[in-house]
Scaffold this motif. Structure first.
Motif, PDB file in Angstrom:
ATOM      1  N   SER A 161       7.196  16.267  13.596  1.00 21.64           N
ATOM      2  CA  SER A 161       7.699  15.297  14.578  1.00 21.64           C
ATOM      3  C   SER A 161       8.650  14.343  13.868  1.00 21.64           C
ATOM      4  N   LYS A 162       9.263  13.451  14.657  1.00 26.07           N
ATOM      5  CA  LYS A 162      10.106  12.399  14.061  1.00 26.07           C
ATOM      6  C   LYS A 162       9.565  11.055  14.515  1.00 26.07           C
ATOM      7  N   THR A 163       9.755  10.047  13.675  1.00 28.27           N
ATOM      8  CA  THR A 163       9.181   8.740  14.028  1.00 28.27           C
ATOM      9  C   THR A 163      10.121   7.572  13.704  1.00 28.27           C
ATOM     10  N   THR A 164       9.869   6.483  14.394  1.00 27.03           N
ATOM     11  CA  THR A 164      10.492   5.198  14.030  1.00 27.03           C
ATOM     12  C   THR A 164       9.490   4.092  14.369  1.00 27.03           C
ATOM     13  N   TRP A 165       9.800   2.864  13.969  1.00 26.23           N
ATOM     14  CA  TRP A 165       8.825   1.770  14.087  1.00 26.23           C
ATOM     15  C   TRP A 165       9.451   0.555  14.774  1.00 26.23           C
ATOM     16  N   ILE A 166       8.682  -0.127  15.620  1.00 26.65           N
ATOM     17  CA  ILE A 166       9.207  -1.292  16.362  1.00 26.65           C
ATOM     18  C   ILE A 166       8.265  -2.486  16.203  1.00 26.65           C
ATOM     19  N   HIS A 167       8.830  -3.620  15.851  1.00 21.32           N
ATOM     20  CA  HIS A 167       8.064  -4.870  15.694  1.00 21.32           C
ATOM     21  C   HIS A 167       7.659  -5.403  17.077  1.00 21.32           C
ATOM     22  N   ILE A 193      -3.093  -8.123  17.698  1.00 21.10           N
ATOM     23  CA  ILE A 193      -1.985  -7.296  18.218  1.00 21.10           C
ATOM     24  C   ILE A 193      -0.721  -7.630  17.434  1.00 21.10           C
ATOM     25  N   GLN A 194      -0.524  -8.920  17.224  1.00 22.96           N
ATOM     26  CA  GLN A 194       0.689  -9.329  16.500  1.00 22.96           C
ATOM     27  C   GLN A 194       0.638  -8.896  15.036  1.00 22.96           C
ATOM     28  N   LYS A 195      -0.581  -8.768  14.489  1.00 26.39           N
ATOM     29  CA  LYS A 195      -0.701  -8.356  13.087  1.00 26.39           C
ATOM     30  C   LYS A 195      -1.103  -6.889  12.953  1.00 26.39           C
ATOM     31  N   ALA A 196      -0.952  -6.151  14.033  1.00 26.55           N
ATOM     32  CA  ALA A 196      -1.174  -4.698  13.949  1.00 26.55           C
ATOM     33  C   ALA A 196      -0.031  -4.099  13.138  1.00 26.55           C
ATOM     34  N   GLU A 197      -0.162  -2.811  12.780  1.00 25.16           N
ATOM     35  CA  GLU A 197       1.004  -2.150  12.187  1.00 25.16           C
ATOM     36  C   GLU A 197       2.123  -2.153  13.228  1.00 25.16           C
ATOM     37  N   LEU A 198       3.345  -1.921  12.785  1.00 28.45           N
ATOM     38  CA  LEU A 198       4.447  -1.856  13.749  1.00 28.45           C
ATOM     39  C   LEU A 198       4.156  -0.737  14.754  1.00 28.45           C
ATOM     40  N   LEU A 199       4.710  -0.864  15.943  1.00 23.67           N
ATOM     41  CA  LEU A 199       4.515   0.189  16.947  1.00 23.67           C
ATOM     42  C   LEU A 199       5.293   1.428  16.504  1.00 23.67           C
ATOM     43  N   GLN A 200       4.586   2.541  16.368  1.00 18.97           N
ATOM     44  CA  GLN A 200       5.272   3.769  15.948  1.00 18.97           C
ATOM     45  C   GLN A 200       5.663   4.573  17.187  1.00 18.97           C
TER      46      GLN A 200
END
Ligand SMILES: O=C(O)CCC(=O)C(=O)O
Ligand SMILES: [Fe+2]
Length: 346
Positions: A161-167, A193-200
């Motif tokens: 798959s391919k991925t990217t990350w969003i704050h 929620i704010q300190k979760a990993e970035l949204l992948q």
């Protein structure tokens, strides 16, 4: 005597107000005795006032609905005195409703061990489209497995798959108050929620898949949680995975395939042991032997626990062994998901 309308008003005011008072006392007693909660598993946890959601004022932890629940549903621990929520799954098919203003959403239990929940229409169609478009703008890169070699046995070939990350500040602009929606769903304080990993955001093309893995692993002492520190990609000694909860949202409908599976959800000890010994992790072959199979549906969220809490309910506990899961081959079309990994320190 024929009563005048004034007399009737006086009469009704007098007796109705005492009837009202009696009613009030009965309702009060019912609420504080916990009877409504013990009679039903279908609780509405959606009633937090808007003003309580964003800034986590201390008084927001003290809303009546929270106190009522923590009194009567002992395993739903709230953030007062440092406790973290663990939502009991109840029985398969049990549901909780959430009022999101313009619509009512249902969190439905699909498995008990690990607790797995689905929420249809967690994202609206146009919201899912916006997240996908944003991810495309950011450019997706071929996925790697976080902490390769620890949680994932395949060293690369099992994830296509391919991925990217969003704050969160960015995804909140794209999908209004999405962080608040995550908070409501997980019943955790906003800071988690704010300190979760970035949204992948991940994109699987035809034949894409993610073989059986766990999203987290048992923690060791003296190593920070990934998401809390900057690490070189795949440097497994820099940080460790402490992913208490996964919330995965489908961003499109898959024409065929791409199911999310939990091969040993709710399995017996014997079945689990056999699974761990034989390792039939290759989902191109073993997808449909799974005990829980979820068909992707645009906007639907799947939430599950990867860890228990420690015995004091204040930090990350053991990995849930039956949280093995993966994504089956996409047979036609493509599959898009967004993953939120909520981090809790051990
Ligand atoms: O694609 C899926 O259905 C599962 C994805 C997954 O498990 C992950 O990204 O960690
Ligand atoms: Fe996963």
């Amino acid at each position: 005597m024929i009563p005048s309308s004034k007399n009737i008003r006086l009469f009704t005011n007098k007796y109705c107000s005492s009837a009202n008072n009696v009613l009030r006392i009965v309702i009060y007693l019912l609420i504080y005795s916990g009877i409504p909660y013990s009679l039903s598993t279908n609780h509405d946890y959606g009633g937090y006032p808007d003003s309580c959601d964003l800034n986590e004022q201390p008084e927001c932890t003290q809303t009546k609905s929270v106190d009522d629940k923590s009194k009567t549903v002992s395993n739903i621990m709230k953030k007062t005195d440092g406790h973290i929520a663990w939502i009991e799954p109840g029985e398969i098919g049990d549901e909780n409703t959430f009022n999101f203003g313009d619509r009512i959403l249902r969190r439905v239990t699909r498995a008990k061990d690990p607790p797995v929940y689905v929420i249809h229409d967690f994202l609206k169609e146009d919201e899912a489209d916006k997240l996908r478009k944003h991810a495309l703008k950011l450019k997706l890169e071929p996925s790697t497995s976080h902490a390769e070699g620890i949680t994932f046995p395949y060293k690369g070939f099992g994830r296509k798959s391919k991925t990217t990350w969003i704050h969160y500040t960015d995804y909140d602009k794209i999908v209004k108050k999405l962080s608040r929606r995550f908070k409501r769903l997980t019943e955790l304080p906003m800071k988690y929620i704010q300190k979760a990993e970035l949204l992948q955001v991940a994109q699987y093309e035809k034949h894409g898949h993610y073989y059986t893995h766990t999203d987290s692993h048992n923690t060791v002492a003296n190593r920070p949680c990934c998401g809390r520190v900057e690490c070189e990609e795949n440097s497994k000694f820099c940080c460790q995975l402490c992913r208490y909860i996964t919330v995965m949202v489908y961003l499109n409908d898959v024409i065929e395939g791409g199911e999310t599976v939990f091969p040993v959800a709710d399995a017996s000890d014997e079945t689990l042991k056999k699974y761990q010994k034989e390792k039939p992790f290759d989902l191109s072959k073993h997808c449909y032997n799974s005990s829980l199979i979820i068909t992707p549906s645009k906007g639907m969220a799947v939430m599950w626990y990867n860890h228990k809490l420690n015995p004091t309910f204040s930090g990350l506990g053991d990995l849930i062994e039956r949280s093995y899961h993966g994504g089956c081959d996409v047979k036609y079309g493509e599959k898009w998901i967004a993953n939120l990994w909520v981090v809790v320190d051990p």
